[in-house]
Write a protein that holds these residues in place. Structure first.
Motif, short mmCIF file in Angstrom:
data_model
loop_
_atom_site.label_atom_id
_atom_site.label_comp_id
_atom_site.label_asym_id
_atom_site.label_seq_id
_atom_site.Cartn_x
_atom_site.Cartn_y
_atom_site.Cartn_z
N ASN A 46 0.80 -1.20 0.07
CA ASN A 46 0.16 -0.02 -0.10
C ASN A 46 0.84 1.32 0.11
O ASN A 46 0.70 2.29 -0.56
N ALA A 47 1.84 1.31 0.76
CA ALA A 47 2.83 2.36 0.63
C ALA A 47 3.44 2.53 -0.47
O ALA A 47 3.62 3.61 -1.02
N LEU A 48 3.90 1.64 -1.49
CA LEU A 48 4.35 1.60 -2.52
C LEU A 48 3.39 2.22 -3.63
O LEU A 48 3.72 3.29 -4.26
N ALA A 49 2.29 1.65 -3.59
CA ALA A 49 1.14 2.15 -4.33
C ALA A 49 0.92 3.61 -4.24
O ALA A 49 0.71 4.45 -5.21
N ALA A 50 0.73 4.10 -3.02
CA ALA A 50 0.53 5.62 -2.70
C ALA A 50 1.67 6.46 -3.15
O ALA A 50 1.55 7.52 -3.78
N ALA A 51 2.93 6.02 -2.96
CA ALA A 51 4.20 6.55 -3.47
C ALA A 51 4.10 6.82 -4.97
O ALA A 51 4.27 7.89 -5.55
N ALA A 52 3.82 5.65 -5.78
CA ALA A 52 3.80 5.79 -7.26
C ALA A 52 2.84 6.65 -7.63
O ALA A 52 3.11 7.24 -8.50
N GLU A 53 1.58 6.53 -7.02
CA GLU A 53 0.51 7.55 -7.38
C GLU A 53 1.07 8.96 -7.15
O GLU A 53 0.85 9.74 -8.18
N GLU A 54 1.49 9.19 -6.15
CA GLU A 54 2.00 10.67 -5.84
C GLU A 54 2.89 11.04 -7.01
O GLU A 54 2.83 12.12 -7.42
N TYR A 55 4.07 10.22 -7.22
CA TYR A 55 4.85 10.50 -8.21
C TYR A 55 4.40 10.75 -9.34
O TYR A 55 4.64 11.84 -10.40
N ASP A 56 3.28 9.93 -9.96
CA ASP A 56 2.87 10.11 -11.14
C ASP A 56 2.08 11.33 -11.41
O ASP A 56 2.12 11.96 -12.38
N GLU A 57 1.40 11.75 -10.54
CA GLU A 57 0.62 12.84 -10.46
C GLU A 57 1.48 14.07 -10.59
O GLU A 57 1.28 15.08 -11.39
N LEU A 58 2.49 14.31 -9.63
CA LEU A 58 3.54 15.32 -9.63
C LEU A 58 4.15 15.27 -11.14
O LEU A 58 4.64 16.42 -11.54
N LEU A 59 4.75 14.36 -11.54
CA LEU A 59 5.40 14.37 -12.82
C LEU A 59 4.50 14.64 -13.96
O LEU A 59 5.06 15.42 -14.77
N TYR A 60 3.24 14.30 -13.69
CA TYR A 60 2.33 15.00 -15.12
C TYR A 60 2.12 16.34 -14.84
O TYR A 60 2.12 17.40 -15.77
N ASP A 61 1.85 16.82 -13.73
CA ASP A 61 1.56 18.28 -13.40
C ASP A 61 2.83 19.02 -13.69
O ASP A 61 2.62 20.22 -14.21
N ARG A 62 3.91 18.64 -13.44
CA ARG A 62 5.23 19.28 -13.79
C ARG A 62 5.81 19.31 -15.42
O ARG A 62 6.08 20.46 -15.91
#
Length: 230
Positions: A46-62
């Motif tokens: 679950n921690a890995l899934a949350a971290a990956a989702e956060e990274y994916d969102e920030l990568l897309y936004d930036r």
């Protein structure tokens, strides 16, 4: 997204580092796991899934870029068992869905039951069962056990939907009347010993797969009653 709201390059980099750390923790948990339902592995996933989702969102936004990774969801999956190892009580939680497919058949069966029970009042239950689905259902479910309703549902004008059975463990039997006001409020997925689901969606999945025979030919697999025990 406006420039003012965009994450900084440093925030994206930090999110990437968080994914790397989560990957290391997940691998370590897997290497140390003690069984198929190891709680540490579940939490690391679950921690890995949350971290990956956060990274994916920030990568897309930036940078307007996405990752090629997709963390499989755990919808419908049970958490690791956290109940007693030696339960002294258990509870069965059952849900069965029905559609009222043939109202006239429902009314007729309810009227027959009410008349056999001696309901002669023209304004009573037997009369209401002719026009009110609620009254008819009350008559039938008051007369028959749920298992008999399930086995004879077509006779009563009902069509089966999904159903599920949860078997949960407890240290001791609740006090009489303790949970009657809210019988399903405290259902704890972490105390489920086993679970059985029945749904037509499982039959459809069976139909979508072809069964390969020994001679190399293919045939559609025969639909089976799908029971998923977790």
């Amino acid at each position: 997204m406006s420039d003012a709201a965009q994450p900084t390059a440093a925030e994206v980099r930090a999110a990437a580092e968080a994914v790397k750390a989560a990957l290391d923790r997940h691998l370590a948990a897997v290497e140390r796991r003690t069984g198929d339902d190891d709680k540490a592995v579940y939490e690391a996933f679950n921690a890995l899934a949350a971290a990956a989702e956060e990274y994916d969102e920030l990568l897309y936004d930036r940078y307007d870029e996405v990752t090629p990774f997709e963390i499989p969801g755990a919808d419908g999956a049970l958490p690791p068992y956290a109940g007693p190892d030696e339960p002294h009580a258990l509870s069965l939680l059952i849900r069965r869905d029905y559609a009222v497919a043939e109202p006239q058949r429902l009314f007729a069966q309810a009227r027959r039951v009410a008349e056999l029970d001696g309901e002669a009042d023209p304004t009573g239950t037997a009369a209401r069962a002719d026009v009110s689905p609620l009254a008819a259902l009350g008559v039938l479910f008051g007369e028959y056990e749920p298992d008999e309703i399930a086995s004879r549902h077509k006779e009563f004008g009902l069509e089966e939907g999904d159903s599920t059975l949860w078997v949960t463990a407890a240290e001791e039997l609740p006090e009489p009347g303790e949970w009657l006001n809210a019988p399903f409020e405290h259902a704890d997925p972490e105390r489920i010993v086993c679970r059985f689901d029945v749904s037509s969606v499982f039959d459809e999945q069976e139909d979508d797969h072809e069964d390969e025979h020994d001679d190399g030919t293919y045939g559609v697999a025969a639909p089976t009653a799908a029971v998923d025990g977790s």
